[in-house]
Design a protein around this motif. Structure first.
Motif, PDB file in Angstrom:
ATOM      1  N   THR A 187      24.085 -28.091  52.321  1.00  0.00           N
ATOM      2  CA  THR A 187      22.710 -28.070  51.825  1.00  0.00           C
ATOM      3  C   THR A 187      21.981 -29.301  52.344  1.00  0.00           C
ATOM      4  N   THR A 188      20.712 -29.144  52.675  1.00  0.00           N
ATOM      5  CA  THR A 188      19.959 -30.260  53.208  1.00  0.00           C
ATOM      6  C   THR A 188      18.464 -29.986  53.070  1.00  0.00           C
ATOM      7  N   ASN A 189      17.654 -30.920  53.532  1.00  0.00           N
ATOM      8  CA  ASN A 189      16.222 -30.678  53.687  1.00  0.00           C
ATOM      9  C   ASN A 189      15.898 -30.603  55.170  1.00  0.00           C
ATOM     10  N   LEU A 215      20.720 -40.132  53.081  1.00  0.00           N
ATOM     11  CA  LEU A 215      20.756 -38.674  52.987  1.00  0.00           C
ATOM     12  C   LEU A 215      20.710 -38.084  54.394  1.00  0.00           C
ATOM     13  N   VAL A 216      21.499 -37.018  54.588  1.00  0.00           N
ATOM     14  CA  VAL A 216      21.477 -36.327  55.875  1.00  0.00           C
ATOM     15  C   VAL A 216      20.405 -35.251  55.817  1.00  0.00           C
ATOM     16  N   HIS A 217      19.378 -35.395  56.605  1.00  0.00           N
ATOM     17  CA  HIS A 217      18.368 -34.355  56.753  1.00  0.00           C
ATOM     18  C   HIS A 217      18.518 -33.738  58.137  1.00  0.00           C
ATOM     19  N   PHE A 224      25.766 -33.305  46.262  1.00  0.00           N
ATOM     20  CA  PHE A 224      25.475 -32.758  47.583  1.00  0.00           C
ATOM     21  C   PHE A 224      24.275 -31.815  47.638  1.00  0.00           C
ATOM     22  N   GLU A 225      23.684 -31.485  46.476  1.00  0.00           N
ATOM     23  CA  GLU A 225      22.531 -30.578  46.516  1.00  0.00           C
ATOM     24  C   GLU A 225      21.313 -31.150  45.790  1.00  0.00           C
ATOM     25  N   PRO A 268      20.249 -34.168  45.397  1.00  0.00           N
ATOM     26  CA  PRO A 268      19.452 -35.145  46.161  1.00  0.00           C
ATOM     27  C   PRO A 268      18.481 -34.500  47.150  1.00  0.00           C
ATOM     28  N   TYR A 269      18.659 -33.198  47.408  1.00  0.00           N
ATOM     29  CA  TYR A 269      17.750 -32.501  48.320  1.00  0.00           C
ATOM     30  C   TYR A 269      16.731 -31.656  47.548  1.00  0.00           C
ATOM     31  N   TYR A 328      16.351 -22.015  43.535  1.00  0.00           N
ATOM     32  CA  TYR A 328      16.429 -22.209  44.992  1.00  0.00           C
ATOM     33  C   TYR A 328      17.589 -21.432  45.595  1.00  0.00           C
ATOM     34  N   MET A 365      17.179 -18.638  48.501  1.00  0.00           N
ATOM     35  CA  MET A 365      17.861 -18.699  49.803  1.00  0.00           C
ATOM     36  C   MET A 365      18.633 -17.408  50.079  1.00  0.00           C
ATOM     37  N   THR A 417      25.611 -22.296  48.633  1.00  0.00           N
ATOM     38  CA  THR A 417      25.979 -22.900  49.919  1.00  0.00           C
ATOM     39  C   THR A 417      27.413 -22.559  50.300  1.00  0.00           C
ATOM     40  N   TYR A 418      28.260 -22.381  49.294  1.00  0.00           N
ATOM     41  CA  TYR A 418      29.682 -22.161  49.574  1.00  0.00           C
ATOM     42  C   TYR A 418      30.108 -20.707  49.333  1.00  0.00           C
TER      43      TYR A 418
END
Lengths: 71, 358
Positions: free
Chosen positions: A35-37, A64-66, B105-106, B108-109, B116, B120, B221-222
């Motif tokens: 998951t990312t932006n 953060l990885v975008h 892992f999610e 923060p985005y 959401y 998706m 995501t998984y």
């Protein structure tokens, strides 16, 4: 780019000034999905299947990885 | 706790028994440690089977499956399955420490909650199979028509058009506001007992013909496959156990947190081919009076999503229909209903097949 959504409502007050923002699942060349932006692109220009590459944003003491479209 | 007590009382009165006849209890997260035993105490039970089920939206259906197992194996004889949520929701409203990887892992985005994930899924489904916004909106429209025949529905008396759905704000692209459930307060209780005891109740009992369950992932995501869900193995198992066919089903009472959820469930439960749900919605009439009744109480989209009790509403509606007491919206000549619960982001699936007393 495996799939995405454009969030028009923030899921947390911390994201209130970022709407609309793109939440996405990208599939890495190595196989895993994450998951990312998607950044540095208009949300309307995002499509499934487009090639994206990682970019890093420092947030406090973490990064953060975008991803953004391959230029 | 008061809501749970109240629906317990309503359920036993409806069945024509006393609370002291109940010797099994299943409940969900009650916002407190030891909630199940507190309920046993409050209701004055002496129980030989007590447990807590944590399957999100699939909890109600999963409770019925577990109660059936407990009764069939003799762990208890009469099991009370309880669900309730206040307006603030049993999904939230009290401090929760999220220990799942999504917190790291999610979130923060800007990804938290369920919206959401389903958005998706919808976006990927559109890419793989093609479904128009109008076809997705039609699911909400059909169900609203059903809600307009149900005075208990939160949107009773408020008809809806495809244009209304598409004119509502996009919350998470491609999902509009009116394609997303409205959190409400509410409670539901269901009694499960032995065939012998069921024959002596005030109401016609509803036989549990088959159950099936499949749990696969938490975050979208998984998920191994975003557009073919774990509904399939759950539904296949239930149909195999019951020994009935899709064509035998006269009512679908299926979890509908979003319009896309209904489309995926129709396909993966085997009621239409993969990728054909959009056309299917156009070609069939989901109203109680239509050729293919779906969510005759309005579904949670129009009845309201009262937390875990919202999921249980798919069970209570099917039971009411099979007992022939769903008021103006009663489906005529109904024999078998397919009930489905969905939890998390399509990762927790429970199917039930319910029949009618001969």
């Amino acid at each position: 780019m495996f799939t995405y959504t454009v969030a028009f409502r923030p899921t947390h007050p911390a994201f209130a000034d970022r709407v609309p923002y793109v939440i996405a699942v990208v599939e890495l060349e190595e196989g895993p999905k994450m998951t990312t932006n998607i950044v540095n692109v208009e949300p309307a220009a995002v499509v499934i299947g487009m090639e994206v590459e990682a970019t890093f944003e420092d947030v406090g003491d973490v990064a953060l990885v975008h991803f953004h479209p391959v230029s | 706790m008061e809501m749970l007590s109240r629906v317990s009382d309503l359920a036993v009165r409806d069945a024509g028994i006393r609370l002291r006849d109940v010797d099994g209890l299943i409940v969900h997260d009650t916002r407190m440690s030891m909630g199940a035993v507190v309920l046993v105490e409050m209701l004055g039970l002496q129980a030989s089977f007590v447990e807590r089920v944590d399957h999100g939206g699939a909890t109600g259906a999963a409770m019925i499956a577990r109660a059936a197992v407990a009764v069939a194996t003799g762990l208890c004889t009469t099991c009370l399955c309880l669900t309730a949520s206040t307006r603030s929701g049993s999904f939230g409203g009290y401090p929760v420490v999220d220990l799942s990887p999504t917190a790291e892992f999610e979130e923060p985005y800007g990804g938290s909650g369920a919206n959401y994930g389903y958005a998706m899924i919808a976006r990927r489904y559109m890419y793989e199979y093609g479904v128009t916004p109008e076809q997705m909106a039609l699911v909400a429209v059909h169900q609203r028509a059903n809600a307009c025949s149900n005075p208990d529905a939160i949107f009773y008396g408020q008809p809806l058009t495809v244009e209304d759905v598409l004119a509502s704000p996009v919350v998470v692209d491609p999902l509009h506001l009116l394609e997303i459930v409205l959190p409400t307060g509410g409670a539901a209780a269901v009694l499960v007992t032995t065939p012998d005891r069921a024959g002596h109740l005030r109401r016609d009992p509803v036989p549990i013909l088959g159950v099936g369950e499949h749990v696969s992932h938490w975050s979208a995501t998984y998920a191994r496959d975003l557009t073919t869900s774990a509904v399939k193995p759950a539904a296949d198992r239930a149909f195999e156990m019951a020994g009935v066919n899709r064509g035998d089903i006269g009512l679908l009472s299926i979890y509908d947190c979003y319009t896309i959820t209904v489309l995926l469930t129709l396909e993966d439960a085997g009621f239409c081919p993969k990728g054909a749900a959009g056309r299917f919605v156009e070609e069939h009439d989901f109203r109680w009076s239509g050729d293919f009744p779906v969510n005759t109480h309005g579904g949670q989209l129009s009845y309201g999503q009262s937390g875990i009790a919202g999921g249980m509403s798919h069970v209570t509606e099917a039971v009411r229909q099979l007992q022939g007491r769903a008021g103006d919206r009663t489906v005529p000549d109904l024999e078998i209903a397919f009930v489905h619960g969905n939890g998390g982001i399509m990762g927790e699936q429970v199917s039930l097949l319910l029949g009618r007393t001969p």
